[in-house]
Design a protein around this motif. Structure first.
Motif, PDB file in Angstrom:
ATOM      1  N   LEU B 185       0.799  -0.971  -0.314  1.00  0.00           N
ATOM      2  CA  LEU B 185      -0.161   0.044  -0.299  1.00  0.00           C
ATOM      3  C   LEU B 185       0.514   1.262   0.001  1.00  0.00           C
ATOM      4  O   LEU B 185       0.370   2.556  -0.768  1.00  0.00           O
ATOM      5  CB  LEU B 185      -0.887  -0.131   1.556  1.00  0.00           C
ATOM      6  N   GLU B 186       1.612   1.081   0.820  1.00  0.00           N
ATOM      7  CA  GLU B 186       2.649   2.311   0.758  1.00  0.00           C
ATOM      8  C   GLU B 186       3.344   2.642  -0.288  1.00  0.00           C
ATOM      9  O   GLU B 186       3.498   3.866  -1.116  1.00  0.00           O
ATOM     10  CB  GLU B 186       4.078   2.453   2.124  1.00  0.00           C
ATOM     11  N   SER B 187       3.478   1.778  -0.764  1.00  0.00           N
ATOM     12  CA  SER B 187       4.619   1.498  -1.976  1.00  0.00           C
ATOM     13  C   SER B 187       3.937   1.956  -3.780  1.00  0.00           C
ATOM     14  O   SER B 187       3.992   2.683  -4.362  1.00  0.00           O
ATOM     15  CB  SER B 187       5.305   0.432  -2.458  1.00  0.00           C
ATOM     16  N   VAL B 188       2.491   1.731  -4.019  1.00  0.00           N
ATOM     17  CA  VAL B 188       1.180   2.172  -4.107  1.00  0.00           C
ATOM     18  C   VAL B 188       1.879   3.579  -4.413  1.00  0.00           C
ATOM     19  O   VAL B 188       0.864   4.504  -5.380  1.00  0.00           O
ATOM     20  CB  VAL B 188       0.540   1.257  -4.261  1.00  0.00           C
ATOM     21  N   ASN B 189       0.648   3.954  -3.252  1.00  0.00           N
ATOM     22  CA  ASN B 189       0.918   5.391  -2.587  1.00  0.00           C
ATOM     23  C   ASN B 189       2.169   6.383  -2.994  1.00  0.00           C
ATOM     24  O   ASN B 189       1.573   7.191  -3.829  1.00  0.00           O
ATOM     25  CB  ASN B 189       0.381   5.482  -1.273  1.00  0.00           C
ATOM     26  N   LYS B 190       3.158   5.687  -3.165  1.00  0.00           N
ATOM     27  CA  LYS B 190       4.080   6.218  -3.260  1.00  0.00           C
ATOM     28  C   LYS B 190       5.011   6.852  -5.026  1.00  0.00           C
ATOM     29  O   LYS B 190       5.097   8.064  -5.462  1.00  0.00           O
ATOM     30  CB  LYS B 190       5.664   5.840  -2.465  1.00  0.00           C
ATOM     31  N   TYR B 191       4.179   5.797  -5.495  1.00  0.00           N
ATOM     32  CA  TYR B 191       3.887   5.946  -7.054  1.00  0.00           C
ATOM     33  C   TYR B 191       3.099   5.577  -7.614  1.00  0.00           C
ATOM     34  O   TYR B 191       3.333   4.656  -8.306  1.00  0.00           O
ATOM     35  CB  TYR B 191       5.325   4.363  -7.462  1.00  0.00           C
ATOM     36  N   PRO B 192       2.247   6.296  -7.624  1.00  0.00           N
ATOM     37  CA  PRO B 192       0.389   6.022  -8.394  1.00  0.00           C
ATOM     38  C   PRO B 192       1.236   5.979  -9.829  1.00  0.00           C
ATOM     39  O   PRO B 192       0.082   5.731 -10.124  1.00  0.00           O
ATOM     40  CB  PRO B 192      -0.088   7.382  -7.412  1.00  0.00           C
ATOM     41  N   ASN B 193       1.870   6.373 -10.785  1.00  0.00           N
ATOM     42  CA  ASN B 193       1.800   7.056 -11.739  1.00  0.00           C
ATOM     43  C   ASN B 193       2.755   6.253 -12.544  1.00  0.00           C
ATOM     44  O   ASN B 193       2.400   5.428 -13.941  1.00  0.00           O
ATOM     45  CB  ASN B 193       2.247   8.369 -12.182  1.00  0.00           C
ATOM     46  N   LEU B 194       3.361   4.924 -11.556  1.00  0.00           N
ATOM     47  CA  LEU B 194       4.741   4.098 -12.613  1.00  0.00           C
ATOM     48  C   LEU B 194       3.986   2.717 -12.107  1.00  0.00           C
ATOM     49  O   LEU B 194       2.878   2.091 -11.350  1.00  0.00           O
ATOM     50  CB  LEU B 194       5.723   4.198 -11.571  1.00  0.00           C
ATOM     51  N   PRO B 195       4.138   2.240 -13.295  1.00  0.00           N
ATOM     52  CA  PRO B 195       3.562   0.223 -13.661  1.00  0.00           C
ATOM     53  C   PRO B 195       4.364  -0.641 -12.280  1.00  0.00           C
ATOM     54  O   PRO B 195       5.269  -0.703 -11.865  1.00  0.00           O
ATOM     55  CB  PRO B 195       3.783  -0.080 -14.965  1.00  0.00           C
ATOM     56  N   LYS B 196       3.138  -1.076 -12.008  1.00  0.00           N
ATOM     57  CA  LYS B 196       3.748  -2.219 -10.802  1.00  0.00           C
ATOM     58  C   LYS B 196       4.774  -3.698 -10.868  1.00  0.00           C
ATOM     59  O   LYS B 196       3.567  -3.813 -12.213  1.00  0.00           O
ATOM     60  CB  LYS B 196       2.067  -2.427 -10.022  1.00  0.00           C
ATOM     61  N   VAL B 197       5.569  -3.380 -10.622  1.00  0.00           N
ATOM     62  CA  VAL B 197       5.973  -4.811 -11.746  1.00  0.00           C
ATOM     63  C   VAL B 197       6.387  -5.279 -10.243  1.00  0.00           C
ATOM     64  O   VAL B 197       7.082  -5.676  -9.212  1.00  0.00           O
ATOM     65  CB  VAL B 197       6.898  -4.947 -12.201  1.00  0.00           C
ATOM     66  N   GLY B 268      10.802   2.887  -8.505  1.00  0.00           N
ATOM     67  CA  GLY B 268      10.973   4.776  -8.504  1.00  0.00           C
ATOM     68  C   GLY B 268      10.789   5.417  -9.055  1.00  0.00           C
ATOM     69  O   GLY B 268      10.795   7.094  -9.436  1.00  0.00           O
ATOM     70  N   LYS B 269      11.547   4.654 -10.588  1.00  0.00           N
ATOM     71  CA  LYS B 269      11.674   5.875 -12.182  1.00  0.00           C
ATOM     72  C   LYS B 269      11.437   5.737 -13.015  1.00  0.00           C
ATOM     73  O   LYS B 269      10.148   5.891 -13.391  1.00  0.00           O
ATOM     74  CB  LYS B 269      13.355   5.109 -12.011  1.00  0.00           C
ATOM     75  N   GLU B 270      11.124   3.766 -12.946  1.00  0.00           N
ATOM     76  CA  GLU B 270      10.545   3.562 -14.539  1.00  0.00           C
ATOM     77  C   GLU B 270       8.848   2.488 -13.915  1.00  0.00           C
ATOM     78  O   GLU B 270       8.461   2.669 -14.835  1.00  0.00           O
ATOM     79  CB  GLU B 270      11.478   2.681 -15.189  1.00  0.00           C
ATOM     80  N   LEU B 271       9.586   2.079 -12.871  1.00  0.00           N
ATOM     81  CA  LEU B 271       8.340   1.088 -12.479  1.00  0.00           C
ATOM     82  C   LEU B 271       8.263   1.331 -11.123  1.00  0.00           C
ATOM     83  O   LEU B 271       8.837   1.609 -10.543  1.00  0.00           O
ATOM     84  CB  LEU B 271       9.050  -0.127 -13.054  1.00  0.00           C
ATOM     85  N   ASN B 272       7.597   0.435 -10.215  1.00  0.00           N
ATOM     86  CA  ASN B 272       7.409   0.126  -9.520  1.00  0.00           C
ATOM     87  C   ASN B 272       7.053  -1.073  -8.415  1.00  0.00           C
ATOM     88  O   ASN B 272       6.894  -2.672  -9.181  1.00  0.00           O
ATOM     89  CB  ASN B 272       5.862   0.753  -8.681  1.00  0.00           C
ATOM     90  N   PHE B 273       8.692  -2.020  -8.320  1.00  0.00           N
ATOM     91  CA  PHE B 273       9.868  -2.884  -8.045  1.00  0.00           C
ATOM     92  C   PHE B 273       8.063  -3.716  -6.622  1.00  0.00           C
ATOM     93  O   PHE B 273       8.487  -3.338  -5.681  1.00  0.00           O
ATOM     94  CB  PHE B 273      10.493  -3.141  -7.910  1.00  0.00           C
ATOM     95  N   VAL B 274       7.714  -4.295  -6.276  1.00  0.00           N
ATOM     96  CA  VAL B 274       6.514  -4.518  -5.039  1.00  0.00           C
ATOM     97  C   VAL B 274       6.883  -5.722  -4.701  1.00  0.00           C
ATOM     98  O   VAL B 274       6.424  -5.946  -3.130  1.00  0.00           O
ATOM     99  CB  VAL B 274       5.197  -4.556  -5.694  1.00  0.00           C
ATOM    100  N   GLY B 275       7.754  -6.647  -5.252  1.00  0.00           N
ATOM    101  CA  GLY B 275       8.268  -7.965  -4.442  1.00  0.00           C
ATOM    102  C   GLY B 275       8.616  -9.500  -5.764  1.00  0.00           C
ATOM    103  O   GLY B 275       8.291  -8.791  -6.312  1.00  0.00           O
TER     104      GLY B 275
END
Lengths: 124, 428
Positions: B185-197, B268-275
């Motif tokens: 949740l924190e990660s998605v809130n921090k980078y709302p516009n980056l694709p989650k990978v 945090g630049k091109e994508l949001n690496f969630v795990g």
């Protein structure tokens, strides 16, 4: 579902017969795959992957595959998997045939082959 | 979860009276290390040799390669569930002896594989030729069964890596790199516009010489699960996989997973690496179905836009790979798969044992069937006899002059399916 093992590994026959029916044949790795394909056409389905293990089809001479009776119906997924496995095996064997390994190495291959299904057979 | 990796650059390894790191040199007290490893009653004898980049040395048959690391701050210790308590790792500070490695050798079975050449054309195909290697040559007690022999050699390597890693505990690192994963949740809130990978890491889990351990648990017995990427960096996953040298993931690979490294680089630049979603590669087809269902379910639950999937080993993992790929694609999530190829010696054959039109983004790490001629080396560490009985070799592959003609699949890490090598192919 009636389940049994198709194998050319004498160690599987010796050690696992008390747990599951073993159909042992003194034939090549590739012929085991073809025998399983015949069974699939006759209404059996694959329960383990024919290319189990990372040993190459022209490296280990042994193969043990667990299949189950599928009420005489053709299982398309099994057919697809066994056909592509045969194709893969033939690709390797075409480049180089399985060497004539000495007895000690043959034993090692038998031990690896049985280890891929042993636990499973005991749990089935 | 936040981990600092303190990298201590090792430019040489030497034997010395004390195990320590000084001015970039790793000194190894040979006797002390041998005494430690010899505690295992299943080993009859242990020897330690050094192999450095550029030397005319061949190491074979290689079982595992391990990078020495030590926990400096934070909970747990290196290789949790195996050498340390099962505390959750991946936070705090870990020091690394960068440029050094422990290599284990052992003739567990008669047919063998795993070559590391420290110089010559073969050296270009293995990343481990660039490292200062501390090589363990382990001989089993008479009559030891293959399973126990494999376990003894595996533990010997881990113990040696932990022992050497401890020499790094109080050394000031040359570089500190920080890796941080927030909660989803924190990660998605921090980078709302980056694709989650997310990254789907497939682990070899089939039987003797084909196993991987997660916090000490045999990966055959897991259902897919989620890990923080930094847990890998503290040795939460270790290798017991000794077959298919070119495309097995050694413990070194798990510690230094390049897909994790690259995803962090773009995080945090091109994508949001969630795990990381870990899954297995079992022999039983029902297990393959269950595990691929679960990896797809977890990817969907994480709500990711894309995943990268890496496989390990030859043959039936291709089926797991395609099951993972197609099931995740059908959830509306884009996939990229990472694999190697067995395309025949001429490169003209079908590369994988399974395929699907949905697998339309593929990274390859090269053709393992390609032939290479390796010149003789002045010194062989390990056992030279298996050269004739090596995967990808053939009758007479060890020539009288000491040269070896083999397929790339005999070389440790040559076509690693995490992409930890130089080989690839491009299509447009």
């Amino acid at each position: 579902m009636k389940k049994f093992v198709i194998t050319n590994n004498p160690l599987v026959k010796e050690k696992l017969s008390e747990y599951i029916e073993i159909n042992y044949f003194d034939i090549t790795y590739l012929d085991i795959l073809k025998k399983v394909r015949d069974k699939v056409h006759k209404g059996y389905k694959l329960l383990t992957h024919p290319l189990s293990g990372s040993l190459k089809p022209n490296e280990t001479p042994y193969k043990s595959i667990i299949i189950g009776h599928n009420n005489d119906k053709l299982d398309m997924e099994s057919l697809m998997i066994i056909e592509s496995s045969i194709q893969t095996a033939e690709k390797f064997i075409k480049d180089k045939n399985t060497p004539n390994w000495n007895e000690k190495i043959l034993k090692d291959f038998q031990v690896i082959d049985i280890s891929l299904i042993e636990q499973l057979v005991k749990e089935l | 979860m936040r981990l600092e990796l303190g990298k201590i650059n090792i430019k040489d390894v030497q034997f010395g009276s004390e195990t320590k790191v000084e001015n970039g040199v790793l000194y190894v007290n040979k006797e002390e290390l041998i005494t430690l490893i010899s505690e295992d009653e299943n080993l009859k004898s242990v020897d330690v040799e050094l192999a450095k980049p550029g030397e005319s040395v061949r190491i074979m048959p290689v079982k595992d390669v391990i990078e020495p690391r030590v926990k400096v701050e934070g909970p747990g210790g290196i290789f949790p569930g195996v050498l340390s308590k099962v505390d959750t790792v991946g936070t705090g500070r870990t020091n690394v002896l960068k440029g050094a490695a422990v290599v284990t050798t052992g003739k567990i079975v008669g047919f063998q594989e795993g070559i590391i050449d420290m110089s010559g054309p073969g050296a270009d195909y293995t990343p481990f030729s660039k490292l200062n290697n501390v090589v363990l040559v382990c001989e089993p007690k008479d009559g030891l069964k293959q399973h126990e022999h494999e376990a003894a050699v595996r533990l010997a390597g881990l113990k040696a890596a932990k022992y050497l890693g401890e020499a790094a505990k109080n050394v000031e690192p040359d570089e500190v790199k920080t890796y941080e994963s927030l909660s989803l949740l924190e990660s998605v809130n921090k980078y709302p516009n980056l694709p989650k990978v997310a990254y789907v890491l497939m682990l070899q889990s089939q039987g003797l010489l084909h196993d991987t351990y997660v916090y000490g648990v045999d990966a055959k017995q897991i259902v897919p699960s989620i890990m923080y990427p930094t847990e890998l960096m503290d040795g939460a996953i270790i290798s017991g996989n000794c077959v298919s040298a070119c495309d097995k993931n050694t413990t070194y690979h798990h510690l230094n997973n390049p897909i994790v490294e690259d995803l962090f680089e773009k995080h945090g630049k091109e994508l949001n690496f969630v795990g990381v979603i870990i899954t297995n590669e079992n022999v039983y087809l029902a297990d393959k179905q269950r595990s691929s269902n679960w990896s797809a379910k977890l990817a969907e639950y994480l709500g990711v836009d894309g995943v990268i999937i890496s496989q390990e080993g030859f043959g039936n993992p291709d089926t797991d790979l395609i099951m993972n790929c197609t099931k995740i694609e059908k959830k509306g999530i884009k996939t990229v798969i990472v694999t190697d190829e067995y395309a025949g010696r001429d490169g003209a054959s079908q590369s994988l044992a399974d395929a699907d039109p949905l697998a339309n983004a593929v990274v390859t790490a090269g053709n393992a069937n390609e032939i290479i001629k390796l010149p003789a080396m002045d010194k062989v560490i390990g056992h030279v006899e298996p050269a004739n009985t090596i995967a990808g070799g053939f009758d007479g592959s060890l020539n009288e002059d000491g040269t070896i003609e083999v397929e790339l699949q005999a070389i440790t890490g040559a076509t690693n399916e995490l992409g930890f090598s130089k080989l690839t192919a491009k299509g447009y």
